[in-house]
Each structure stands twice: as structure tokens, then as C-alpha cells.
Design a protein around this motif. Sequence first.
Motif, mmCIF file in Angstrom:
data_model
loop_
_atom_site.group_PDB
_atom_site.id
_atom_site.type_symbol
_atom_site.label_atom_id
_atom_site.label_comp_id
_atom_site.label_asym_id
_atom_site.label_seq_id
_atom_site.Cartn_x
_atom_site.Cartn_y
_atom_site.Cartn_z
ATOM 1 N N LEU A 90 45.511 -40.361 -4.826
ATOM 2 C CA LEU A 90 46.955 -40.559 -4.695
ATOM 3 C C LEU A 90 47.680 -39.776 -5.793
ATOM 4 O O LEU A 90 48.697 -39.120 -5.559
ATOM 5 C CB LEU A 90 47.301 -42.049 -4.783
ATOM 6 C CG LEU A 90 46.827 -42.882 -3.589
ATOM 7 C CD1 LEU A 90 47.102 -44.358 -3.843
ATOM 8 C CD2 LEU A 90 47.506 -42.414 -2.313
ATOM 9 N N ALA A 91 47.099 -39.831 -6.992
ATOM 10 C CA ALA A 91 47.708 -39.123 -8.115
ATOM 11 C C ALA A 91 47.704 -37.623 -7.863
ATOM 12 O O ALA A 91 48.707 -36.934 -8.071
ATOM 13 C CB ALA A 91 46.949 -39.444 -9.395
ATOM 14 N N ALA A 92 46.582 -37.132 -7.387
ATOM 15 C CA ALA A 92 46.469 -35.694 -7.124
ATOM 16 C C ALA A 92 47.498 -35.266 -6.095
ATOM 17 O O ALA A 92 48.149 -34.224 -6.226
ATOM 18 C CB ALA A 92 45.066 -35.372 -6.614
ATOM 19 N N ARG A 93 47.662 -36.128 -5.087
ATOM 20 C CA ARG A 93 48.626 -35.799 -4.046
ATOM 21 C C ARG A 93 50.052 -35.814 -4.629
ATOM 22 O O ARG A 93 50.860 -34.935 -4.341
ATOM 23 C CB ARG A 93 48.513 -36.797 -2.902
ATOM 24 C CG ARG A 93 49.423 -36.452 -1.761
ATOM 25 C CD ARG A 93 49.068 -37.247 -0.550
ATOM 26 N NE ARG A 93 47.867 -36.732 0.083
ATOM 27 C CZ ARG A 93 47.301 -37.303 1.113
ATOM 28 N NH1 ARG A 93 47.785 -38.410 1.606
ATOM 29 N NH2 ARG A 93 46.231 -36.776 1.659
ATOM 30 N N ALA A 94 50.299 -36.810 -5.473
ATOM 31 C CA ALA A 94 51.615 -36.908 -6.105
ATOM 32 C C ALA A 94 51.887 -35.662 -6.936
ATOM 33 O O ALA A 94 53.027 -35.198 -7.039
ATOM 34 C CB ALA A 94 51.674 -38.162 -6.973
ATOM 35 N N LEU A 95 50.825 -35.095 -7.489
ATOM 36 C CA LEU A 95 50.985 -33.883 -8.293
ATOM 37 C C LEU A 95 51.205 -32.662 -7.410
ATOM 38 O O LEU A 95 51.414 -31.568 -7.920
ATOM 39 C CB LEU A 95 49.752 -33.663 -9.166
ATOM 40 C CG LEU A 95 49.617 -34.614 -10.372
ATOM 41 C CD1 LEU A 95 48.276 -34.437 -11.030
ATOM 42 C CD2 LEU A 95 50.756 -34.375 -11.357
ATOM 43 N N GLY A 96 51.112 -32.850 -6.111
ATOM 44 C CA GLY A 96 51.418 -31.759 -5.193
ATOM 45 C C GLY A 96 50.233 -30.868 -4.871
ATOM 46 O O GLY A 96 50.394 -29.730 -4.443
ATOM 47 N N LEU A 97 49.018 -31.363 -5.055
ATOM 48 C CA LEU A 97 47.843 -30.552 -4.733
ATOM 49 C C LEU A 97 47.662 -30.448 -3.213
ATOM 50 O O LEU A 97 47.920 -31.409 -2.493
ATOM 51 C CB LEU A 97 46.584 -31.198 -5.339
ATOM 52 C CG LEU A 97 46.109 -30.605 -6.670
ATOM 53 C CD1 LEU A 97 47.148 -30.858 -7.750
ATOM 54 C CD2 LEU A 97 44.783 -31.206 -7.062
ATOM 55 N N SER A 99 45.736 -30.133 0.503
ATOM 56 C CA SER A 99 44.688 -30.961 1.094
ATOM 57 C C SER A 99 43.296 -30.412 0.809
ATOM 58 O O SER A 99 42.399 -31.144 0.382
ATOM 59 C CB SER A 99 44.895 -31.059 2.604
ATOM 60 O OG SER A 99 46.139 -31.627 2.862
ATOM 61 N N ALA A 100 43.149 -29.099 1.045
ATOM 62 C CA ALA A 100 41.835 -28.499 0.873
ATOM 63 C C ALA A 100 41.375 -28.679 -0.564
ATOM 64 O O ALA A 100 40.217 -28.995 -0.840
ATOM 65 C CB ALA A 100 41.875 -27.016 1.233
ATOM 66 N N ARG A 101 42.301 -28.492 -1.467
ATOM 67 C CA ARG A 101 41.996 -28.584 -2.888
ATOM 68 C C ARG A 101 41.585 -30.021 -3.236
ATOM 69 O O ARG A 101 40.607 -30.237 -3.960
ATOM 70 C CB ARG A 101 43.257 -28.166 -3.649
ATOM 71 C CG ARG A 101 43.107 -28.162 -5.138
ATOM 72 C CD ARG A 101 43.012 -26.748 -5.697
ATOM 73 N NE ARG A 101 42.779 -26.841 -7.128
ATOM 74 C CZ ARG A 101 43.768 -26.751 -8.026
ATOM 75 N NH1 ARG A 101 45.001 -26.504 -7.641
ATOM 76 N NH2 ARG A 101 43.503 -26.876 -9.312
ATOM 77 N N ILE A 102 42.341 -30.974 -2.714
ATOM 78 C CA ILE A 102 42.027 -32.371 -2.994
ATOM 79 C C ILE A 102 40.642 -32.704 -2.443
ATOM 80 O O ILE A 102 39.817 -33.315 -3.105
ATOM 81 C CB ILE A 102 43.075 -33.316 -2.369
ATOM 82 C CG1 ILE A 102 44.437 -33.054 -2.993
ATOM 83 C CG2 ILE A 102 42.673 -34.774 -2.556
ATOM 84 C CD1 ILE A 102 45.556 -33.870 -2.402
ATOM 85 N N LEU A 103 40.397 -32.236 -1.207
ATOM 86 C CA LEU A 103 39.100 -32.496 -0.597
ATOM 87 C C LEU A 103 37.986 -31.952 -1.464
ATOM 88 O O LEU A 103 37.000 -32.626 -1.741
ATOM 89 C CB LEU A 103 39.033 -31.838 0.788
ATOM 90 C CG LEU A 103 39.616 -32.618 1.953
ATOM 91 C CD1 LEU A 103 39.455 -31.832 3.240
ATOM 92 C CD2 LEU A 103 38.933 -33.964 2.081
#
Lengths: 511, 286, 309
Positions: B172-179, B181-185
Amino acid sequence: MKRIVTLASLLLLALSLAVPAGPADAAPRGRVTVALGSDTPTQDPHMHTARMGIIINQHIFDTLLARDTTTWKPVPHLAESVKSVNALTWELRLRKGVTFHNGEPFTAESVKFSFDRVLNPEQKSPLRGNFTWIKSVDVVDEHTVRIVTTKPYPLIQEILTFGNFGMVPPRYIKEKGDANFAKHPVGTGPFTFVEWRKGERTVLEANERYWKGAPAIKTLVFRVIPETATQIAELLSGGVDIIRAVPPDQIPAIERSGTARITATKILRVVYLQLDGDGRAGKTPLTDVRVRRAINHAVNVDEIMQKVLGGKAVRSTTGDNPMVFGYDPAVKPYAYDPAQARKLLAEAGYPNGLELTLNTYAGSIVNVDQVAQAIMGYLSQVGVRVKLRHFADVGQYLANFRGSKLDGMTLASWGYNSVFDTDAIYYIHFHTGEPYAYNTSREMDQWLEAGRSTVDPRQRQDVYSRFQRFIVDQAYWVPMYAQFTIEAVSNKLNYEASSDEIMRVHAATWK
Amino acid sequence: MPRLRRLRFLAVGSAIVGVAVLCALAAPLLAPGDPYRQAVGNRLLPPVWAAGGSWTHALGTDPLGRDTLSRIIYGARVSISAGALAVAFSMVLGVLMGLLAGFFRGTVDAVVSNFVDVMLAFPFLLLALAAVAALGPGFGNMIVVLGLTGWPIYTRVVRAETLKFREREFVLAARALGLGSARILRAHVLPNLVNTIIVMASLEVARMIILESFLSFLGLGIQPPTPSWGAMLGEGRVYMLTHWWLAAFPGAAIFVTTLGINLFGDGLRDVLDPHRVLMQPGTRAE
Amino acid sequence: MWTFVVHRLVRAVFVCLGISLITFTLLHVVGDPVLLLVPQSASDADVRLLKEKLGLDRPLWAQYAVFLRDAVRGDFGESLFTQESALVLILERMPATLELTFAGMAVGLLIAIPLGVVSAIRRGSLTDRLCTVGAVTGQAMPIFWLGIMLIIVFAVQLRVLPASGRGTLAHLVLPAITLGAYLAPLTMRLTRSGMLDVLTQDYIRTARAKGVGERVLLFKHALRNAAIPIVTILGVQFGRLLGGAVVTETVFAWPGVASLAVKAINTYDYPVVQGAVVLLAFLIVLANLLADIAVTWLDPRVRLDEDHA
């Protein structure tokens, strides 16, 4: 519903038991269990061609003629005699005083009904193809029928012994219908039907009024056990009393067990290596007779028989079964001679060897993988590199066989459709246009046609002898051996295996 | 638990897997004889320590007189490569599908999940059987069949785990930071799944080796005369009462190799994720 | 919750459709049952005639359409060999297969779950290591080998149990152990790793920090969460279990659907294969559905997700 029907058949059984018994034999006793590798598709003898089904059928039904268990020639059974009236008419005199398990009398009408049933296209009996030579079956009197044929038919006695051409009860079938008959069979045979749990077991009970006298066994169970290792375990632990298709390597262990012994005998099925001499499946070095002879010299058939089959096989020098009419034992096979094989291959233009396909299939051939691999081993010694193509599925194998797609060599076998005659193997494999013929010639066609239409045995033997000398000279096949059926039986029983692969448990007695 | 012991497991596992792989690679150098050479005169010889055995055929011979030891060493090639290739194939496919379904959800998830359901609902062996019967037996076809039937189990588990991780703080934090999808995965979800995947894959290699023997048992596996442990085991089953070594040695080869693979996988998991070792109950460092 | 179940049921129908299509295609592209139905000596004309009679000469899609139309009415056609309703043939054998799979599953779970939990709690202990070795042994053992070994020991040597067949409870023992041993190792390992995952998570640590007793922690929190992957896996395992049943049924001469299907595949008895596979698949879909419902019950987050999907 099923229960009610079973109950009804039990009642019938009880009624039939109330009637005074025939010959004064000792009363049937005990229970014998036979293991079969697969189940019968139906209990209706006319509606299948499965070996396991025939084995079960033979205990419930009687055929018109039976086989003598030493000479394997047809002998009287429900028909007391079969006489030729003229070239196209046969007269059958039937045994008197025989009744079906439901009390229905066995008469000429039953015989006519059984023939007509198989011949009726609507019935879709898979046996029909074997009976197309019949024009009509006529009732003469209560115990006499006449069979009129469309052409002279020398093999009639063979056909009348067909394991699944049992005589069936007309009234019962008409009243209860085919679907019921397939599950609740009624015949004239030594055992009456009790229960069939599909894929699991068929249970039979001694017919104490059997016209030949009651069998020694009271309850007979055929159990379906697909796995060989499990069958052997059941035999050794006393769970079953008779098993068939015993692998040769397991013979010593069973003999040593003290609970069971082996009974083995030669059977009709022959094993041979078919070579595509016509090049029917495409261009191949095998159209050269020298290559075919080289392969014949390369394979040590005797060693395969001794080592891979434990000696449980009979050498055939022509591909034909030594037991059948027409086989010529005087024809000599090619000697095992790898050096000669290499020389022939070099002469044919393959000094560095060549590559050939070897087709095999699962089923029918004992130790088929081992036999195939042994052949590969021998051939590699003379420079023939073998590409193995194994058909796990018999249907695919037959489709490829018929579809001209079995290139190179094929480790094949033939069971003669239970007909003890040379015609039953050669016509279909060597006559032009036949689905399994990969080696043909005008000359062979003429011999085969002569063999088929000649009634005089001496003339027929002469034709087939000439034929066999020819095909061995041309090396169309590598003739190998006739197989054995290897069965194992509990030491409690007197029982012997049969050459027609039909288990005669009804003839077994207690020790 | 002492870290050292886990490392020792890893070492033992690696050693076993190493030996098996070495057998596979250097079979011609290691095998005492030709695995295809038959001598029907020497068939069914017992191993060296049994009565009638000899050093010429240390583990005895098969029904065609071929040397069992040589066939087992050569069999390593076939069995290990079949197992590894089938797992690699199914793992890549399955993990990808699982990540996609679990992370993107919606239509992607619906499509993937439905497909997985179809595959999982298919009795595996029947599917493999029907497929091999259709394609014809053979090494390549077998890998494809095993691979194609093996992937859904990864997808299932990876999807479930991804769904779980999706809601975790760090993602959730990573997403909030604007990363992206591929990167988060790649950076956050996948590393967290490695443990699960390693455990599954290590078990799957073993399972694939065994499934190969199932197919052999039903007559559709590796075709003779090629030696594979599964095929040897299948051929030996009728001989279990009389010539036990025919099934026992290939069985032992499968067992030892599988054990090695598992120790290796477990050890690797602990090395890759020391955090977990510290956190485990009873040895908590906190 | 009900929306979810309906959703999944609709999906289940599609799954069964997909399965029937795959089976149908696989079987029809390769096999030819006709040659097994006629005597070996039949002429090519006979073969063609029979093909027409059975409708096997029509294009594939037309055959599939007919199959589908009848299947919806519960009619899978007649066995090509016995002319009996395929559905009846299969249903007759279904009780045997269900008996075997449930017994196998019970044996498997009884072994796997306690051992998995114990090895997770006592991670690294002798028990844990023994369990791991046991699991690997089980995993490494082809079930036909195990089955035959059990027969040799308990039927041939000790003579305490029947070697094969179905009937009494005694007949069920060896097949159930064989199948259970097939199921247990993976289930045990997943239970263990699931438990380990949960035990290391923040909320457990928090709970532990709050002074919640180990026992409560273990059974109330940890096991409940560890159950998610276990239950998911069980749904999946049911399919494997039926796969294992193929071999178990063969070894023990157990008259079930799985061995019927194998035989039918070998003989290209299309109606029976299709019926068996679709029905077995339906069972597996059902098992997965139940597993999913159980997961939503155990883990509320998943349910919310699905409802909105």
C-alpha cells in the motif's frame, strides 16, 4: 428394481433346484474365484467379442459344438451331429432333454432363434461378419435344423464352436428384452447366473441339473483384477484360486509357493515380425529380398523363446501355428547367422548398416517390450539401427496397420479368430487388397483362393505347403513362435489351461 | 534454531543434488557399462551382495540382461531433466498467471481464475493420459503435458498470496508513493512469494519425476529402451515379489534425489530469508 | 455471501463446459473406436458403415453440438461397447470412488495436519526433522509401489488384510492408506509453511506482546489463518486425489470411476470418457467451491474482494 430381479432369479433357481437332478454325481461344493484382467462388456454372448466375456459366457451357455480338450477338434455338444446333406446344406441333430436355466426347453426353435438373432442387422451383433455365409436356418422338427449356405463352406464346424455363439432362450429374451438379458443371462450351461457387479465380479452357481452332470464347484466367482502383481498376490494369499496371463518370470515363484502351481499350454496366437516387402508404407530397403533374408538370419528366435519366454513357446518356421490345419513342419527356417546377415546386407548395398522402424503394440504378445528390445539388440549386432515405435493403444495400432502406415518392421501377432485353419492367418495377411496385407503377389493370391474354395483336405494341404515354402523363401516375415497361455491354479484344484484360451473351470474338480 | 544446522541441511541437500546432476552430466564416464547393451544370457542377475551376484553387475541386471547400475546412472539424465524442465515450464507459466490475476483482479483475474478452475477441476492424471494419448508418448511431449498440467497449482497459491500481500502495508505504501504495477510486483510482491514458490517448486520437481513413473505405469511414459527411473520402476513392479531389486534401486534413486532436492530447497529458503529464522517462535531475538 | 456462491456456481458451469470441450477435442482428434468394435478381419466397407451408424463421420463441431445438447439433459450417450447409458455406468461406480477418496482424504488429513502443526511449532526439532523426512519419503514413493508393497506385507506375508477388491471395511484399509499417503506429504508441508508464515506475522507478535497465551494464540489466531492456504490446497488436492485414485483403483482392483475412465480412454469409448471426466470434474469444481467458501469465512478480506468483482 435390481434387487427384485435378482430375487426373481434366485426364486427361479430355487424352483429349478426342486426338479430332480440328472446323473448322480457328488453334490457341487465350495467356492472358486478366478481373476480376470478386465471385465466382460456384457453378459449377452452375442453382443461382444471380448476374451474375458467368452470365458464367462462358456460357463453359462453351451455352444452347438465344443472342442475336444486334447485334439482341439470340434466335437458334438448341444448338436449331436453335423452332417452335410448337399454342397450347400448342413443338417444338425440336437441333444434332447436339455433345458435352459429358467425351465424353457432347448429345441430347434432355440437354435434358429440364436442364428437369426446374430444374423439380424438390427441386432448389431459383432459376430455377424462370421456368419454371412448363411442363407437360412430352417427347423425340420423339434430336434433337427438345417443350415443353408450361400456357397460351399468348409469351415462350418469351426464356426459352430465359437466361444460366444452360445444358444440363447427365445421366450426369455422376447419377454424380458435384450437389455435385461445383457445383465441377467439365462443359458443351458453348467452354471447359472447369480450376480454381476460391473467392473468387479460375476457370481455363478452350479447348475445341478446340467445335462452333462453337475460341476464339482458350487459357487464360481470371476473377479476383475487389472494389475498382474495384485493378481499374483491374491493367488499367493489365497484370495483367488486361478489367474491367467502369468508372466514367465513369475513361474518359479508361484511353483515354489506351495499354495499354487502353473498350468501352461500352447495356444493359437502366433508372434512374428512382419516386414513391409511391398513397400506399402513407403520406400524401404525391405523391398530387397536380401535385406529381408539378412534380418531373418540376424534374429535369434530360439534364444528369445528360451530366455525371454522361459521356454513357454513353440517354434513356428513359417509364421503359421503348428497346431492348425495346413501348417507344414518340413519347411526349414533361416539359421541364426549374424555373419551371413552382414554379408547379405553388404551385397544389398548396405555395408555400413541401415535404419528401420520397429512397430510394436501393447497387448496380446507376452513380454512384448522385452521381445521387441531383444530383437533390437540382435539387429544392432549386424548393423541395423532400429527406431522403436510403440503403440500403447491397440485401436491406433490397427488403424495404422490398415492405413498403410506401418513402415519397416512390425512385431505382430495373430489369434486366428479361434479358427484352427491356415486360411485364417494367411489370406488376410497376403491376399492383394486385404487390410493387413503388406506382402502380395498374383501367385500368392491364386494359392490363397484355391485353399479357400477347395474342400479336399489333401489338396488344401498341398496348396498351403507350397505357399509356406514360397513365403519363407521370400522372407516376407521373420516367423517366430506360437505363444503359451500361462495360468496358475491353487493346489486345491484339478484344473488345466486350454489351448483355445477359454478357461474351463466347469471341468475343474476338487483334489 | 541454530543457523548453522540449516546451513548444514543446505550443504547436504546441495551435495545430493550435485551428485545426481553429475551423474546426469557425466553418465558416460561414470557408468560401468552400456545401459543399452543386452545379454539375454545374463538376465535378472541379483545385486553383488546377494547369492549369485557379481561385481560385473553390481546392482544386478534387468529382464534383458542390461546392467542396472548403468541404467540408473543414465536414467538420472532423463528423469532429472524431465522433472526440472517440466517444473521450470509450469512454474514460469503458473507464477506469471498468478501474479497477474492476484494483482490486477477484475477481468484478468476472472479469465485466469476460470482457466485455472478448468485445469484444476480436470483430474490431473486423466488429463495427462488423454493428452499423451493424443500427442503420442515421448520425452518432449511428456514435458509439455506435465508442464501444462502442473502450472495451475502455482497460479492458485500465488494468486491467493498476492491478494493477501496486496493489502499489506508495504505494498500500500509503495502504491501511495506512486510506484508502477510492474515495479511493485517485481520489487515487493514477488520477493515475498519466493519462499512459497521455492517450497512448491522443490516438491514439484520430485512430483514430476514421480508422475513420469505414473505415466509409465499406465504405459504412456518414456519409451523403451531409454532408461528413466520412472520407467524402470514401472517395469519392475511385476517383479516386486521375485526380483525386488528391479523396482528397489530406481525407487531408491528417486527417493534420495527427492530428499536432496527438498533439503536443498528448505535450506535455500532459510538462507534467502534470514528474517524468518530470527522471528520464529522460541528463538526470538527480540 | 450468496451472490458469491451464485457467481461461483455459474463459473462452475463454464468450467464443466471447458472441460468437456478439452476432453472432446483430445479424444476425437486422435482415436478411432470403430476398429476396436469390429472383428480384426472386418473389411474396410464394414468399418465405414459402422462409422456412419455411430455418427462418427460427421464434422467434429456437429458431434460436439449433439454431445452438448444431450449432456444438458443428463444424457452422455451410450457406451460404444456395451450400448448402456454412459451416465448409468458411471453412477454405478461413483460410490466406490467416493468411498475411496473420502477414506483416503481422511487418512491423509489425520496424518498431515497434526504433524504439520507440530513441526511448525517445534521448528527444527527432531520431530520436525523426522516429519520432513517422512514427508519427503512419502512424496518420493510412487503410490503403485507403495500399494504393491502394502499388499505383499499385509496380504501375502501377514495375511491379515485382503489384497484387493471392495466389500468389507477391511478391503478399504490398504487402498485408503495408499491414497492417504499420496495426499499427506504435500498437505503436511503446506500446513507447516502456512503455520510458520502466520506465526511470524505482525499481529501474532502484537498479540504475543499483549500477553495472549501461547495456546490461545496458536489455535485461535495462528491455525485459523494458516487454514487459508490449507483449505485452498485441499480443494486443489481433491483433483489430485482423484488422479491418485486412478492408480490406486488399478492396483487394488477397486471398481471405481477413475479406472473406468482410464479403460475408456484406452478404448476410445467417447461417451464414457466424456461422462466420467465431466462428472469427476464437476465433483472437483464442487470441492473447490466449498474450499473457496471456507476461505471467505476464514478470511473476510477475500470475500469483500470477490463480492465486488
